[in-house]
Write a protein that holds these residues in place. Structure first.
Motif, PDB file in Angstrom:
ATOM      1  N   ALA A 157      36.320  48.763  35.513  1.00  0.00           N
ATOM      2  CA  ALA A 157      37.440  48.111  34.837  1.00  0.00           C
ATOM      3  C   ALA A 157      37.066  46.680  34.501  1.00  0.00           C
ATOM      4  N   TYR A 200      29.263  41.807  46.865  1.00  0.00           N
ATOM      5  CA  TYR A 200      29.162  42.489  45.563  1.00  0.00           C
ATOM      6  C   TYR A 200      27.684  42.646  45.241  1.00  0.00           C
ATOM      7  N   ASP A 235      37.901  47.970  47.884  1.00  0.00           N
ATOM      8  CA  ASP A 235      38.706  46.801  47.522  1.00  0.00           C
ATOM      9  C   ASP A 235      38.655  46.739  45.994  1.00  0.00           C
ATOM     10  N   ALA A 250      32.973  47.426  39.103  1.00  0.00           N
ATOM     11  CA  ALA A 250      32.794  48.878  39.154  1.00  0.00           C
ATOM     12  C   ALA A 250      32.390  49.347  40.538  1.00  0.00           C
ATOM     13  N   VAL A 260      38.483  43.040  34.783  1.00  0.00           N
ATOM     14  CA  VAL A 260      39.511  42.289  35.513  1.00  0.00           C
ATOM     15  C   VAL A 260      39.221  40.799  35.321  1.00  0.00           C
ATOM     16  N   HIS A 261      40.240  40.042  34.930  1.00  0.00           N
ATOM     17  CA  HIS A 261      40.087  38.594  34.712  1.00  0.00           C
ATOM     18  C   HIS A 261      38.866  38.281  33.844  1.00  0.00           C
ATOM     19  N   GLY A 309      41.119  50.754  38.886  1.00  0.00           N
ATOM     20  CA  GLY A 309      40.143  51.518  39.664  1.00  0.00           C
ATOM     21  C   GLY A 309      40.843  52.561  40.519  1.00  0.00           C
ATOM     22  N   ARG A 322      31.005  38.949  37.437  1.00  0.00           N
ATOM     23  CA  ARG A 322      31.535  37.580  37.607  1.00  0.00           C
ATOM     24  C   ARG A 322      30.550  36.735  38.417  1.00  0.00           C
ATOM     25  N   GLU A 377      33.983  54.509  38.864  1.00  0.00           N
ATOM     26  CA  GLU A 377      35.072  53.947  38.056  1.00  0.00           C
ATOM     27  C   GLU A 377      34.652  52.545  37.663  1.00  0.00           C
TER      28      GLU A 377
HETATM   29  P1  5GP Z   1      37.518  39.030  42.966  1.00  0.00           P
HETATM   30  O1  5GP Z   1      36.904  38.447  41.745  1.00  0.00           O
HETATM   31  O2  5GP Z   1      38.644  38.167  43.523  1.00  0.00           O
HETATM   32  O3  5GP Z   1      36.500  39.393  44.038  1.00  0.00           O
HETATM   33  O4  5GP Z   1      38.193  40.409  42.533  1.00  0.00           O
HETATM   34  C1  5GP Z   1      39.069  40.452  41.452  1.00  0.00           C
HETATM   35  C2  5GP Z   1      39.746  41.811  41.390  1.00  0.00           C
HETATM   36  O5  5GP Z   1      38.792  42.837  41.056  1.00  0.00           O
HETATM   37  C3  5GP Z   1      40.389  42.237  42.711  1.00  0.00           C
HETATM   38  O6  5GP Z   1      41.677  42.766  42.402  1.00  0.00           O
HETATM   39  C4  5GP Z   1      39.483  43.326  43.208  1.00  0.00           C
HETATM   40  O7  5GP Z   1      40.154  44.264  44.006  1.00  0.00           O
HETATM   41  C5  5GP Z   1      39.017  43.940  41.904  1.00  0.00           C
HETATM   42  N1  5GP Z   1      37.786  44.705  42.084  1.00  0.00           N
HETATM   43  C6  5GP Z   1      36.725  44.419  42.881  1.00  0.00           C
HETATM   44  N2  5GP Z   1      35.792  45.371  42.808  1.00  0.00           N
HETATM   45  C7  5GP Z   1      36.268  46.306  41.952  1.00  0.00           C
HETATM   46  C8  5GP Z   1      35.767  47.559  41.479  1.00  0.00           C
HETATM   47  O8  5GP Z   1      34.687  48.023  41.844  1.00  0.00           O
HETATM   48  N3  5GP Z   1      36.541  48.230  40.606  1.00  0.00           N
HETATM   49  C9  5GP Z   1      37.742  47.778  40.185  1.00  0.00           C
HETATM   50  N4  5GP Z   1      38.433  48.540  39.331  1.00  0.00           N
HETATM   51  N5  5GP Z   1      38.253  46.611  40.611  1.00  0.00           N
HETATM   52  C10 5GP Z   1      37.527  45.883  41.481  1.00  0.00           C
END
Ligand code: 5GP
Ligand code: ADP
Length: 217
Positions: A83, A62, A110, A91, A85-86, A115, A50, A81
């Motif tokens: 995934a 990150y 986090d 990872a 997300v959005h 994950g 992202r 792991e």
């Molecule tokens: P954000 O974009 O707000 O930083 O994170 C979005 C979502 O991705 C949050 O629920 C966060 O916990 C999740 N997330 C962040 N890093 C990882 C990761 O390494 N693995 C997984 N599975 N989810 C993650």
């Protein structure tokens, strides 16, 4: 937080603390507080595709990567792991987490529920998981707005996803409602303190107890 007097400091295994929540509930804030106040914890810095937010630093919040770079890491088995997300990939890099565990250090993750499922399968006895809930959906929306680092369409998508994320609350060891931040943080510290004292996380107890029993009075 010192859990025991120094004389009773006993060798223990590291723990892997997983914090999850719908976006905006406050898990990054709680994670940041924990890392500042509990020096035993190290953050697992995730890889993501992202875009970077204005306040974020590559390598600290990150590792920001292209989709192609992400796919190479995944295909070379360098991720513990991963995934989607959005609409972006996230990872956990394998090497830092495995090294921390081998050296008996505590690590904070986090990550989302997908994950958490994968880590639990791979590192069963080492995982402690906490799900952070907002006090209300209205407040969740407010917090996403106040953070003001995402566009309106991104905020709308995150709110939409929040319900699906919350459905997974039962899969976690602990649930903390983040209404008052200080109170929620004290709860997280209490969970960590208790989990560090678990018998099966303290192989050094064998030595300690046999020393106790051998002690000449
Ligand atoms: P954000 O974009 O707000 O930083 O994170 C979005 C979502 O991705 C949050 O629920 C966060 O916990 C999740 N997330 C962040 N890093 C990882 C990761 O390494 N693995 C997984 N599975 N989810 C993650
Ligand atoms: P997440 O990591 O879960 O997406 P953040 O930690 O970024 O959420 O928090 C979202 C916003 O809500 C931030 O602006 C943060 O300062 C704020 N926040 C966190 N916890 C609380 C709380 N208990 N009360 C009010 N605002 C909070």
């Amino acid at each position: 937080m010192a859990a025991e007097p120094e004389t009773a400091q006993i060798r223990r295994r590291g723990l892997m603390l997983v914090l999850s929540s719908p976006s905006g509930a406050g898990k990054s804030t709680i994670a940041r507080n924990l890392l500042e106040r509990d020096k035993a914890f190290e953050l697992s810095v995730s890889v993501t595709t992202r875009p970077r937010r204005g306040s974020e630093i590559d390598g600290a919040h990150y590792h920001f990567r292209t989709t192609r770079e992400f796919e190479m890491l995944r295909d070379n088995d360098q991720l513990l792991e991963w995934a989607e997300v959005h609409g972006n990939f996230y990872a956990t890099p394998r090497e830092p987490a495995e090294r921390a565990m081998a050296e008996g250090r505590d690590m904070l993750f986090d990550i989302d529920w997908q994950g958490a499922v994968q880590l639990r399968e791979k590192m069963q006895g080492d995982i402690v998981s906490i799900f952070i809930l907002p006090p209300s959906m209205r407040e969740l929306k407010e917090r996403l707005r106040r953070r003001a680092e995402d566009q309106d369409s991104v905020i709308a998508a995150r709110l939409e996803n929040a319900r699906a994320e919350i459905e997974h609350w039962r899969e976690y060891d602990y649930v903390v409602v983040n209404d008052d931040l200080d109170r929620a943080f004290v709860s997280v510290q209490a969970i960590v303190a208790a989990e560090r004292l678990r018998r099966d996380r303290r192989p050094g107890l064998f030595e300690f107890v046999s020393g106790l029993l051998d002690e000449k009075l």
